[in-house]
Design an enzyme around this catalytic site. Sequence first.
Site, PDB file in Angstrom:
ATOM      1  CB  CYS A 133      -0.835  -0.319   1.326  1.00 32.45           C
ATOM      2  SG  CYS A 133      -0.245  -0.072   3.022  1.00 32.45           S
ATOM      3  CB  CYS A 170       3.957  -0.282   2.498  1.00 31.77           C
ATOM      4  SG  CYS A 170       3.342  -1.827   2.820  1.00 31.77           S
ATOM      5  CG  ASP A 226       2.637 -25.071  -1.870  1.00 30.67           C
ATOM      6  OD1 ASP A 226       3.660 -26.167  -1.246  1.00 30.67           O
ATOM      7  OD2 ASP A 226       2.894 -23.678  -1.599  1.00 30.67           O
ATOM      8  CG  ASP A 264       3.125 -19.553  -1.689  1.00 33.96           C
ATOM      9  OD1 ASP A 264       3.182 -20.863  -1.361  1.00 33.96           O
ATOM     10  OD2 ASP A 264       3.225 -18.496  -0.020  1.00 33.96           O
ATOM     11  CG  ASP A 304       5.311 -23.125  -4.651  1.00 33.84           C
ATOM     12  OD1 ASP A 304       5.370 -24.980  -4.593  1.00 33.84           O
ATOM     13  OD2 ASP A 304       4.579 -22.580  -3.982  1.00 33.84           O
TER      14      ASP A 304
END
Length: 725
Positions: free
Chosen positions: A41, A44, A441, A621, A625
Amino acid sequence: MSEVQMSACPACLAAPAAQDAAHARDVQDVKVTLSLPAIHCAACISGVERTLNGHPGVRAARVNLTLKRALVETDEDTDAQALIAELTQAGYEAYELDAGALAATQTDLMGRKILTRLAVAGFAMMNVMLLSVAVWSGASSATRDLFHMVSAVIAVPAIAFSAQPFFASAWTALRAKRLNMDVPISLAILLAAGMSIFETFQSGAHAYFDAALSLTFFLLAGRYLDYRTRSVARSAAEELAALEVPRATREDGQVVPIGDLVKGDIVRVVPGARVPVDGVITQGASELDRSVLTGETLPAPATIGTVLSAGEVNLTGPLLVRVTAAGEDSSLHRLADLVAMAETSRNRYTSLADRAAQVYAPVVHLLALVAFLAWAFATGDIRHALNIAVAVLIITCPCALGLAVPAVTTAASGRLFRAGMLIKSATALERLAEVDTVVFDKTGTLTEGRPAPSNWADIPSEARSVVMAMAAGSAHPLSAALLECATASGCEAADISNVREFPGRGIEARWNGQQVRLGRAAWVGCETLAQTATYLQIGDAPAIAFTFVDQLRDGAEAAIAALKAQGKDVVLLSGDAPAAVADIAARVGIDAWEAECLPMGKALRVGELSRSGRKVLMVGDGLNDTAALAAAHVSISPASALEATRVVSDIVLLGTSLAPIGEATKVAVSATRRIKENFAIAAGYNMIAIPIALAGFATPLAAALAMSTSSITVSLNALRLRGLK
């Protein structure tokens, strides 16, 4: 009073200023690129920029929220690790990226070029149409010839520039001795323009520059819509390679490029730093974040002899590591190579539009040739025969086919975006509609990746107070979970002293004259439970186990139930221990699961399913992966995933819920049905329009208008997806 030295020579006055400016440029030349995977955001952004700009030696810091990166301009003495440490202390996860491995890809450049060509074609089309209105309104021969000449001056350069993507694609196909949709498109544009130039120099009554430009404009619009659905596509292999640490610190404190390290060198890895090489610990003890390989967020203990892989994060204690592989030989780089190979394999997928073009293109060419030969033979008028052939080419030009896929994809992408999913790949919906097996996952995908205490209510209040106080002194994820739970339950911390943390083991303190320990089972002297747990020992009393469960991600059960209801097989692959994987599988209703899967194992399992004829959707994620995501028929990752994982995925979940996955598969099937309907509309239009053109009743301009009508019809049919229930 000091004397002021004056000089009549401008060069003498300018030289010091020039030297200062050159020195300033040299000082500002050092740039550090940081990955910020957790920012989300505007707050941040301001927090990161404020932290970085406040660091000594930082001259400027800019944060890109879309890429989740910060570009920092520093002086030569500023260490990237110091910036990372300060950001970590401020609560922002940060890693250094190798800026040399990050560059705008050819796809990004192509998008800008298409938009420029579209603007040029549109501008030229509007101007030529204004001139055409005067001609079609009955302008006299001299005025008509002048307007045709001006139209030619505008149209020819515009077509030469704007239609280049079609010309280049058609030429490439012809050199490979095959046909694609751009071959009839290019032929129609060239013949319409060529015929118009011929008519202009022959003082003909009609020229069709407006038709040629309209054709180019509509086709470029379809091409740009297609591009917009995959505009985020940077190479995931490049992103993985960029996560490799560009520099390492030798045992003697010398900082060197990774390429200068050789097998057997000893490097230092400080707490909070990413491991730069594959190696073995020779000194020190710590805990590691191994999510890059296993996807599991819980730290793993590391002592002398522990084997490390590049990309893992050292959490608690300083380490000395003997190099076994570095740079291109490291495990992280091999993972990037595996992803690149899988991406190349997936790119061989042939879309419905390309398959249609393989049949459509030769039929169009044959019809135009037949029309030309028949009219030339019947009338002996080559000029009239050529006009009819051009009309046939334009009226059969695959504009509707060209829009059939991107129009539906754009409508479906908008529908799924409102549901919380971003479609990145042009063929993702077609591939998603074919899926019969879904592989998930576990950590961070089906679960939130945040452990939560499961037996807190059963723990004596005295032990709760002690564990709250001890957890406050540790950054371990289990300690953080205990502290959060204790605070939420209104617990008060005990008064402890002499708190010490033992890397890889736990925390020790004094309470009421007794030694208390919180940490691993072996350290506190008890047996390890099958489930995730940490253990508290007060004095000589038996240890108390605090057990944890990983919370399910919102919508996980609903998504799996929806997928099963659609007749799809669901499989769970995880790098976690069998007990934890079995527990999650049972909670969400998955019967088939595999535990302790490393990245290569996941990719191989997905490959096995694909080779057996399955169409696999992979949902994951973590960096571990990425190879499996790239190897799958189609892939989805949550927005909380690392950038390299989001890049390799075809679809990104924008929210926290997994529920939209069930809707996405249903929308994909409907979208594919709409695409086939659009092909049927285009075919029906051609069945009506082609006989009219072959009979000589359609001029090239009328053919262009009819072609536009079919394109609009196809687009309107695509919009029906918005009302899908």
